[in-house]
Design an enzyme around this catalytic site. Structure first.
Site, short mmCIF file in Angstrom:
data_model
loop_
_atom_site.label_atom_id
_atom_site.label_comp_id
_atom_site.label_asym_id
_atom_site.label_seq_id
_atom_site.Cartn_x
_atom_site.Cartn_y
_atom_site.Cartn_z
N ASN A 1 -23.84 54.52 15.61
CA ASN A 1 -22.40 54.29 15.67
C ASN A 1 -21.77 55.02 16.87
OD1 ASN A 1 -19.73 53.43 14.83
ND2 ASN A 1 -20.61 53.14 12.81
N ARG A 2 -20.44 55.09 16.86
CA ARG A 2 -19.72 55.48 18.07
C ARG A 2 -19.41 56.97 18.16
NH1 ARG A 2 -18.37 50.55 16.62
NH2 ARG A 2 -18.42 48.93 18.21
N ASP B 1 -16.30 45.85 10.17
CA ASP B 1 -17.18 46.64 11.03
C ASP B 1 -16.75 48.09 10.82
OD1 ASP B 1 -18.93 47.56 12.91
OD2 ASP B 1 -18.17 46.34 14.56
N GLN C 1 -22.13 51.69 7.09
CA GLN C 1 -21.39 50.79 7.96
C GLN C 1 -21.65 49.37 7.47
OE1 GLN C 1 -19.47 51.86 10.54
NE2 GLN C 1 -19.05 50.02 11.74
N TYR D 1 -30.05 42.67 10.34
CA TYR D 1 -29.06 41.67 9.91
C TYR D 1 -29.70 40.84 8.81
CZ TYR D 1 -26.41 42.28 14.31
OH TYR D 1 -25.68 42.77 15.36
N GLU E 1 -25.61 49.52 7.17
CA GLU E 1 -26.28 50.60 7.89
C GLU E 1 -25.91 51.94 7.27
OE1 GLU E 1 -24.98 49.99 12.09
OE2 GLU E 1 -24.26 48.10 11.28
N HIS F 1 -24.50 53.69 19.34
CA HIS F 1 -25.91 53.51 18.92
C HIS F 1 -26.92 54.15 19.88
CE1 HIS F 1 -24.51 51.21 15.64
NE2 HIS F 1 -24.50 50.01 16.17
N HIS G 1 -30.73 48.75 11.70
CA HIS G 1 -29.69 47.77 12.03
C HIS G 1 -30.12 46.33 11.73
CE1 HIS G 1 -26.20 46.12 14.07
NE2 HIS G 1 -25.82 47.31 14.48
C1 GLA Z 1 -22.55 47.99 14.92
C2 GLA Z 1 -21.25 48.26 15.52
C3 GLA Z 1 -20.65 46.96 15.88
C4 GLA Z 1 -21.56 46.19 16.78
C5 GLA Z 1 -22.82 45.93 16.12
C6 GLA Z 1 -23.78 45.18 17.01
O1 GLA Z 1 -22.44 47.48 13.64
O2 GLA Z 1 -20.39 48.99 14.71
O3 GLA Z 1 -19.42 47.16 16.46
O4 GLA Z 1 -21.81 46.93 17.93
O5 GLA Z 1 -23.36 47.17 15.76
O6 GLA Z 1 -23.17 44.23 17.80
#
Ligand code: GLA
Length: 346
Positions: free
Chosen positions: A78-79, A246, A283, A176, A311, A104, A174
């Site tokens: 994450n950020r 998100d 997340q 999907y 996540e 990430h 991560h």
């Molecule tokens: C995470 C981030 C999203 C995006 C996805 C991949 O979930 O929080 O904003 O970057 O990864 O695209």
């Protein structure tokens, strides 16, 4: 466990794929590059097997990928705001790869690393050494991730790490998911339940504001099962900022033992997914950036919201948020985290 060559990196290094299979025929395939789960085959209510994860047919797809399909994420998932944090009085600057922020682990995060992968009994063990200064992080970090597929249709992921200097650590997965097994369909009809009474709302750049906001009465209330698509288009500043879900959900839990965080049910196939974790947050990402341009497995163009991610993690931007659960690992300490993805039908 079956092992085969998946591809070669531009430098010639071999990337292997490992297939874990349980007594019931459930199958998970993992590659050393990014430690990515490339396929996961589980039964629907009629016993029909289907691949419930997004990914690519070949290594070239994973090399070019910018959506983190199936990958391990590190050193910090994450950020992190402005790609900066200070630790023990020292400022650190990380790779800035998401607007003004770090996301990430940076462009060359753990998802782009070639992990050393070896079978360990019935499990697959991956190790990676992240060098001092990699993507701006202080200290050398040794990471170990173990994937185990049980006969109860659980994919167990154990994360471990040690460091020689204090550094933030937040490892996750991560993948999907699309429980229909058909990525031509979106995931909006999947019913989601989250063991969370709060989210960490975000600013315009998706960095937490520091508030813990109750979900009650909002589009973020998944305390009872609700289709992902039921409220995703509603007028909500948080949904607008992220183009859908998100967000980090604050898990309701006491202590740090393994606890149920999420449950997903696809009414069309009956498939269910439970996520159990030792992490304090999760997340939930509804695949908002997928737009039909990515060519995935079996010729599928992955369309808007044709996959979702859950996540488990510590909260975003925690290195700059002393009030959030701590994320600093120091020499002599051992980072340990466990997540279980459990499949079923009902
Ligand atoms: C995470 C981030 C999203 C995006 C996805 C991949 O979930 O929080 O904003 O970057 O990864 O695209």
């Amino acid at each position: 466990m079956e092992r085969s060559e998946f591809g070669r990196l531009p430098g010639g290094e071999k990337v292997d794929a490992f297939t874990l299979r349980n007594a019931r025929g459930v199958e998970a395939r993992v590659i050393g590059f990014g430690g990515a789960i490339v396929s996961l085959r589980v039964p629907d209510r009629a016993g029909r097997m289907g691949d419930v994860v997004l990914g690519y047919d070949s290594l070239a797809g994973y090399l070019a990928d910018d959506a983190y399909f199936g990958s391990l994420i590190g050193r910090y998932a994450n950020r992190i705001r402005d790609g900066r944090f200070s630790l023990d009085g020292e400022e650190h600057a990380l790779d800035v790869n998401n607007g003004a922020n770090h996301l990430h682990g940076g462009r060359r995060g753990f998802h782009k690393a070639l992990w050393t992968a070896e079978p360990d009994g019935a499990a697959l063990r991956l190790t990676y050494t992240s060098a001092d200064g990699e993507e701006g992080y202080p200290g050398t970090l040794h990471a170990t991730v173990r994937y185990t597929l049980t006969d109860a249709d659980e994919l167990v992921i154990d994360y471990g790490a040690t460091v020689d200097r204090a550094t933030p650590v937040n490892l996750t997965q991560h993948t999907y998911f699309n429980l229909t097994g058909d990525p031509a369909r979106d995931i909006l009809g999947h019913e989601l339940q989250l063991a969370a009474g709060h989210i960490t709302p975000v600013d315009e750049t998706l960095i937490p504001t520091g508030e813990l906001r109750p979900v009650q009465g909002t589009a973020f209330d998944f305390q009872h099962p609700c289709p992902i698509g039921a409220r995703i288009g509603g007028a909500d500043e948080q949904l607008a900022r992220a183009g859908g879900y998100d967000h980090n959900f604050v898990l309701r839990r006491d202590g740090d033992s393994l606890a149920l965080a999420a449950r997903v049910h696809d009414p069309s196939t009956g498939r269910t997914l439970e996520v159990h974790t030792t992490e304090p947050g999760i997340q939930f990402y509804s695949g908002n950036f997928l737009d039909g341009t990515t060519l995935g497995k079996d010729g599928h163009r992955y369309g808007h919201r044709c996959g979702f991610c859950l996540e488990p993690q510590h909260f975003p931007d925690s290195p700059n948020r002393p009030e959030f659960p701590p994320v600093i690992l120091r020499p002599g300490q051992h980072y340990a985290s466990r997540t279980v993805y459990r499949f079923g039908t009902d």
